[in-house]
Enzyme design. Sequence first.
Site, PDB file in Angstrom:
ATOM      1  N   CYS A 115       0.760  -1.388  -0.183  1.00 50.17           N
ATOM      2  CA  CYS A 115       0.126   0.021  -0.127  1.00 50.17           C
ATOM      3  C   CYS A 115       0.534   1.637  -0.165  1.00 50.17           C
ATOM      4  O   CYS A 115       0.627   2.275  -0.487  1.00 50.17           O
ATOM      5  CB  CYS A 115      -0.976   0.255   1.760  1.00 50.17           C
ATOM      6  SG  CYS A 115       0.082  -0.430   2.933  1.00 50.17           S
ATOM      7  N   HIS A 154      -1.702   1.537   7.277  1.00 49.00           N
ATOM      8  CA  HIS A 154      -2.680   1.003   6.291  1.00 49.00           C
ATOM      9  C   HIS A 154      -1.853   3.058   5.172  1.00 49.00           C
ATOM     10  O   HIS A 154      -1.984   3.808   6.150  1.00 49.00           O
ATOM     11  CB  HIS A 154      -3.448   1.024   6.351  1.00 49.00           C
ATOM     12  CG  HIS A 154      -3.853   1.152   4.481  1.00 49.00           C
ATOM     13  ND1 HIS A 154      -3.434  -0.304   3.680  1.00 49.00           N
ATOM     14  CD2 HIS A 154      -4.803   1.435   4.201  1.00 49.00           C
ATOM     15  CE1 HIS A 154      -4.485   0.235   2.399  1.00 49.00           C
ATOM     16  NE2 HIS A 154      -5.377   1.043   2.471  1.00 49.00           N
TER      17      HIS A 154
END
Length: 384
Positions: free
Chosen positions: A66, A321
């Site tokens: 990510c 994230h």
Amino acid sequence: MGQRSGRQERSKKPEMSLSENMTAEEEDNKEENKELKTKDQRLPLVFGVADLKNGAVGLYNMGQTCCLNSLLQVFLMNIHFTRILRRITVPPYASLKRKNVPYQMLLLLEKMQSGKQKAVFPTDLAHCLSVHRMDLFMQHDAAQLFLTLWNLVKRQIKDQDLVTKLSDLYTICIQEHLACQICSSETKRNSNMLILPLPVLDSNSHMLKTLEDCLQCFFHPEELTGHNMCFCEYCEKKTPFLQSMKLVHLPQTLTIHLKRFCFERSANVHKLSHYLPFPQELDFNAVLTEEQSQAHDSEKAAWQYELFAVVTHSGSANSGHYCAYVRSLTEHKWYCFNDSTVCQVSWDDVKCTYGHSDLYWGQTAYLLIYMKKHPQLAYTDESR
């Protein structure tokens, strides 16, 4: 059915000689080079992802990628960066192409522009990065990964004119001043950096309230005393010094790192998620004093910026994230790139990344990327 004999049968196909084997391998390389050459012919037509007629395209997460995906979107949405990519010298052999980061980024860009898929796999680029010993399947810090990617791109561009353009596009110049508090002797040194690292706490560990406060704190003079004293050549001993930073040059694309991760007394890393607003438009002349800059008036005239992208982090210092909010430079619309999921968002959505101390898993801005509003006031791309 009868059983096969235990004796191994000799193949009826004659064994290939070394020269024949090499010829077959050369044929395979020719086919691969032919396929890549076809792709190469399309590369000059590749623009930024923002120019796509079929909308913004996402990148599939290949396992803790990510952070990489978010940074790639920021790079490839920057038409000033892709303008440099389009002019690179294509490696002559397939084996070199597989190892060349800027070339693989350009192929990924072409892949994102072809077809109508909502997301693509950055497989070839990921393999290329792994060749350069970048471990993709682990948690990364976005600021560090940005530097790694940028340096790989710079190192593999052979055209020195393009290397200069790439450096000009991202490089910040700061002048460090050190003044002895005993004899008043002073030293000056210019330092180049790709990221402006801004504290989110002041010297007393109080939370700073705005991005402008963070800038003021970074350029505020600091007294170096006690264990931080420096050796003075004139006093011939360690003495208290006054350290100050002065801004000399700002690039077309300015990357700011909000230092939200800090060490506690227990040596554990802690994330600072408190509310810290940042503006859409940033004028350094209005933020810094005359004493905090060391630049010509022509340079200062171009110190007006618009927010281009925000790389956000959600989660803790140990796990989390990343995603990216990027403003299209052609459409002037904001998009949220969350791996393979891409959607158009509003400025109010971007403001939700300011942070909140009580929202543990909430998104907080980590990297801010600003773009010059009037770069031609300092220099034009064609004149370089």
